[in-house]
Design an enzyme around this catalytic site. Structure first.
Site, PDB file in Angstrom:
ATOM      1  N   CYS A 124       0.717  -1.550  -0.181  1.00  0.00           N
ATOM      2  CA  CYS A 124      -0.412  -0.297   0.057  1.00  0.00           C
ATOM      3  C   CYS A 124       1.086   1.210   0.317  1.00  0.00           C
ATOM      4  O   CYS A 124       0.594   1.971  -0.647  1.00  0.00           O
ATOM      5  CB  CYS A 124      -0.976  -0.535   1.347  1.00  0.00           C
ATOM      6  N   HIS A 264      -3.652   6.824   1.935  1.00  0.00           N
ATOM      7  CA  HIS A 264      -3.790   5.679   1.313  1.00  0.00           C
ATOM      8  C   HIS A 264      -5.301   5.445   1.837  1.00  0.00           C
ATOM      9  O   HIS A 264      -5.438   5.733   3.076  1.00  0.00           O
ATOM     10  CB  HIS A 264      -2.553   4.426   1.889  1.00  0.00           C
ATOM     11  N   ASN A 294     -10.197  -0.174  -0.717  1.00  0.00           N
ATOM     12  CA  ASN A 294      -9.049  -0.053  -1.207  1.00  0.00           C
ATOM     13  C   ASN A 294      -7.687  -0.930  -2.702  1.00  0.00           C
ATOM     14  O   ASN A 294      -7.823  -1.964  -2.795  1.00  0.00           O
ATOM     15  CB  ASN A 294      -7.813  -0.932  -0.097  1.00  0.00           C
TER      16      ASN A 294
END
Ligand SMILES: CC(C)(COP(=O)(O)OP(=O)(O)OC[C@H]1O[C@@H](n2cnc3c(N)ncnc32)[C@H](O)[C@@H]1OP(=O)(O)O)[C@@H](O)C(=O)NCCC(=O)NCCS
Length: 343
Positions: A124, A264, A294
């Site tokens: 990520c 993020h 995500n």
């Protein structure tokens, strides 16, 4: 660690984002769709994560395809051809295959004849790591046009029998072009760290040299993402805020100086914890996790797109990017927005 912004560097060459491109697959999977597959509810997913739906590729579509589409979108908006690119850096944890690198496949797909390239594996945090790497080549003057891509087909590594993970992720790609600027805009500073002791908490254990593919690894679903969510959650809440505060502090800024916080998008509660610690109002924070889930390396460029669509980004704005991911990896990047062509 990067160096702080100071007066002496104001007129120096900086790597600046001069174009943004994205690709989001059309196909949508809602929470209601997932209710039919695993023991979950729309209400649980919304309240625990902030996710309402996510976009997913047609089965069989690899990362290089969506990465190339995002790259082409960025080139089109910048009004340049692929042959002008010097370097392509692709952040991904879902490469088409272990090798060759997805960057090579993208180079071929878009026809970037003189570019070299490689992949970055930082989950990520991948996009911010790749951005920092690409920026070094621009700042030193070795390259004039670097394409940085964050792209993941997370659905290719999800276990649709594991309700704790399959509800979290979607597929997407985002790309930026980095070029030199000497007008005070561009990347000011970065701060990255890793804590490899976090490796067991979020990983895909199968398919590498530790557990090469066998019937047994397939039977045990070792080629899918495994996560101890609560442990990752606690680490992420702490590190998001720490990384953000630290980079602001050493550049003599506080939360009030930040025009836009681009975090993020892993869980709305993680983003809001960092937002509150920095004292940022909603108008200075991008949140699009409800729409995309995500998307790992793609969340930050996708959040830039949302900010541009919502007219939250203007030339000269102080922008803070922050991410935490598997590894553990932690990254923050501070920049002054250069402005991109956006319609
Ligand atoms: C995954 C995550 C959403 C889980 O939320 P949580 O509040 O930590 O929930 P827990 O794991 O404590 O589980 C609470 C309960 O909900 C249940 N649960 C988990 N997933 C569920 C789902 N999809 N639907 C319904 N119930 C669920 C658990 O089984 C548990 O039940 P129990 O109390 O009976 O054991 C959260 O931990 C998270 O976002 N972690 C970080 C993820 C992340 O950032 N990953 C990428 C790296 S950037």
């Amino acid at each position: 660690m990067g160096g702080p912004e100071d007066e002496s560097r104001m007129s120096h060459r900086r790597a600046a984002i001069t174009a943004l491109g994205t690709h989001v697959p059309e196909r949508v999977v809602t929470n209601a769709d997932l209710e039919k597959i695993v023991d979950t509810t729309d209400e649980w997913i919304r309240t625990r994560t902030g996710i309402h739906r996510r976009h997913v590729v047609e089965p069989g579509t690899p990362t290089s395809v969506i990465a190339a589409l995002a790259a082409q979108d960025a080139l089109r908006r910048r009004g340049i051809g692929p042959e002008e690119l010097d370097l392509i850096v692709v952040a991904t944890v879902t490469p088409d295959m272990l090798f060759p690198a997805t960057a090579c496949l993208v180079q071929d797909k878009i026809g970037a004849k003189k570019a070299w390239g490689f992949d970055v594996s930082a989950a990520c945090s991948g996009f911010v790591y790749a951005l920092t790497i690409g920026a070094q080549f621009v700042e030193t003057g070795r390259h004039r046009k670097v394409m940085v891509i964050g792209a993941d087909v997370m659905t290719s590594i999800l276990d649709y029998e594991d309700r704790t993970t399959c509800i979290l992720f979607g597929d997407a790609a985002g790309a930026v072009i980095l070029e030199p600027r000497e007008d005070g805009t561009g990347i000011l500073d970065f701060s990255h760290e890793v804590d490899g002791s976090g490796a067991p908490y979020l990983s895909m254990p199968g398919g590498g040299s530790l557990h090469p593919a066998t019937h047994e690894t397939v039977d045990q679903k070792m080629h899918t993402l495994k996560q101890q969510g609560q442990h990752v959650f606690k680490y992420a809440v702490r590190k998001f805020a720490d990384a953000s505060e630290q980079i602001l502090l050493r550049n003599d800024f506080t939360g009030t100086d930040v025009d836009l916080f681009v975090a993020h998008q892993a869980n709305i509660r993680i983003i809001e914890a960092a937002q509150h610690r920095m004292g940022l109002p909603d108008s200075k924070v991008v949140k699009n996790i409800h729409e995309y889930g995500n998307t790992t390396a793609a969340t930050i460029p996708l959040a830039m797109k949302t900010a541009l669509d919502q007219k939250k980004l203007a030339k000269g704005n102080l922008v803070l990017l922050a991410a935490v991911g598997a590894g553990f990896t932690v990254g923050s990047v501070l920049l002054r927005w250069t402005g991109v062509s956006w319609d």
